[in-house]
Design a protein around this motif. Structure first.
Motif, PDB file in Angstrom:
ATOM      1  N   LYS A  34       0.837  -1.215   0.000  1.00  0.00           N
ATOM      2  CA  LYS A  34       0.000   0.000   0.000  1.00  0.00           C
ATOM      3  C   LYS A  34       0.868   1.259   0.000  1.00  0.00           C
ATOM      4  O   LYS A  34       0.403   2.351  -0.283  1.00  0.00           O
ATOM      5  N   ASN A  35       2.161   1.096   0.326  1.00  0.00           N
ATOM      6  CA  ASN A  35       3.070   2.240   0.415  1.00  0.00           C
ATOM      7  C   ASN A  35       3.870   2.493  -0.860  1.00  0.00           C
ATOM      8  O   ASN A  35       4.736   3.358  -0.872  1.00  0.00           O
ATOM      9  N   ARG A  36       3.605   1.714  -1.907  1.00  0.00           N
ATOM     10  CA  ARG A  36       4.322   1.887  -3.167  1.00  0.00           C
ATOM     11  C   ARG A  36       3.332   2.159  -4.291  1.00  0.00           C
ATOM     12  O   ARG A  36       2.137   1.879  -4.174  1.00  0.00           O
ATOM     13  N   ASN A  37       3.833   2.689  -5.401  1.00  0.00           N
ATOM     14  CA  ASN A  37       3.006   2.999  -6.567  1.00  0.00           C
ATOM     15  C   ASN A  37       3.459   2.167  -7.750  1.00  0.00           C
ATOM     16  O   ASN A  37       4.645   2.133  -8.089  1.00  0.00           O
ATOM     17  N   TYR A  38       2.509   1.503  -8.397  1.00  0.00           N
ATOM     18  CA  TYR A  38       2.773   0.581  -9.496  1.00  0.00           C
ATOM     19  C   TYR A  38       2.047   1.063 -10.749  1.00  0.00           C
ATOM     20  O   TYR A  38       0.945   1.596 -10.671  1.00  0.00           O
ATOM     21  N   ARG A  39       2.666   0.808 -11.888  1.00  0.00           N
ATOM     22  CA  ARG A  39       2.059   1.178 -13.166  1.00  0.00           C
ATOM     23  C   ARG A  39       2.186  -0.007 -14.119  1.00  0.00           C
ATOM     24  O   ARG A  39       3.284  -0.303 -14.602  1.00  0.00           O
ATOM     25  N   ALA A  40       1.092  -0.714 -14.326  1.00  0.00           N
ATOM     26  CA  ALA A  40       1.081  -1.832 -15.261  1.00  0.00           C
ATOM     27  C   ALA A  40       0.832  -1.295 -16.659  1.00  0.00           C
ATOM     28  O   ALA A  40      -0.161  -0.609 -16.905  1.00  0.00           O
ATOM     29  N   ILE A  41       1.743  -1.618 -17.565  1.00  0.00           N
ATOM     30  CA  ILE A  41       1.636  -1.176 -18.954  1.00  0.00           C
ATOM     31  C   ILE A  41       1.477  -2.423 -19.813  1.00  0.00           C
ATOM     32  O   ILE A  41       2.367  -3.268 -19.873  1.00  0.00           O
ATOM     33  N   ILE A  42       0.311  -2.521 -20.448  1.00  0.00           N
ATOM     34  CA  ILE A  42      -0.027  -3.688 -21.242  1.00  0.00           C
ATOM     35  C   ILE A  42       0.297  -3.394 -22.699  1.00  0.00           C
ATOM     36  O   ILE A  42      -0.397  -2.614 -23.361  1.00  0.00           O
ATOM     37  N   LEU A  43       1.363  -4.006 -23.211  1.00  0.00           N
ATOM     38  CA  LEU A  43       1.710  -3.900 -24.621  1.00  0.00           C
ATOM     39  C   LEU A  43       0.865  -4.941 -25.333  1.00  0.00           C
ATOM     40  O   LEU A  43       0.893  -6.122 -24.981  1.00  0.00           O
TER      41      LEU A  43
END
Length: 195
Positions: A34-43
């Motif tokens: 909950k303390n980190r930020n994630y960015r999933a990028i779907i190619l």
């Protein structure tokens, strides 16, 4: 690592792999901090709007999901038998990971995961691994070391000893070093001049 730093996580799929990606994303989100930020990028290649909507519904405030259609720049990778990897079919999506560094210059580091993987821990721990000047961080693929046809393929076709063959389905990528070494250009040169 900084808690507000975005952790880019790349996947590559077509429509047929959307259900598997839903499992991979769900497991990654469930195990995220909950303390980190994630960015999933779907190619993706030809991912239907319906599947994009379904996958987008998994998004959380600290785990965003976006889609990037792969249409241009890969014309030299065609449906020819020399481009088939391990199977008797062709899908362009297996090559997408090789272009992440050049396509996303805003990132110095990223994670790549195959869409049919279940994530059992926090991907931030993998992301925080120090890479130094290494291009990638990966695990040996021991599952194929005792399969004679695959060992022959690895050692005679690819030129990699079975002990050094890696699982390319989970990679920590040093995008900065890959760009510096012009990895995508080397790959395309090899692909188009060997066969």
């Amino acid at each position: 690592m900084k808690s507000n730093q975005i952790i880019p996580i790349f996947f590559s799929i077509d429509d047929s792999y959307a259900p598997y990606l839903a499992v991979a994303l769900s497991s990654a989100i469930k195990n995220s901090s909950k303390n980190r930020n994630y960015r999933a990028i779907i190619l993706h290649q030809e991912l239907s709007p319906e599947n994009q909507t379904r996958l987008s519904m998994l998004e959380k405030p600290n785990f965003t999901i976006e889609f990037y259609e792969m249409k241009q720049g890969l014309e030299t990778i065609t449906d020819r038998s020399s481009n088939y990897l391990r199977c008797d079919y062709f899908t362009l999506t297996i090559y997408f990971r090789l272009f992440i560094a050049s396509m996303f210059p805003e990132f110095d580091k990223a994670i790549y995961i195959d869409s049919d993987v279940v994530v059992l821990g926090d991907l931030a721990e993998l992301y925080d691994t120090h890479l130094g000047n290494n291009l990638i961080c990966a695990c040996p693929d021991k599952s194929v070391a005792d399969v004679p046809p695959l060992v022959k393929y690895m050692e005679e076709c690819i030129g990699v000893k079975k002990e050094q063959y890696i699982n390319s389905g989970v990679l920590l990528m040093n995008l900065k070093e890959l760009r510096k070494n012009k990895f995508d250009e080397h790959f395309l040169n090899l692909l188009n001049h060997i066969y």
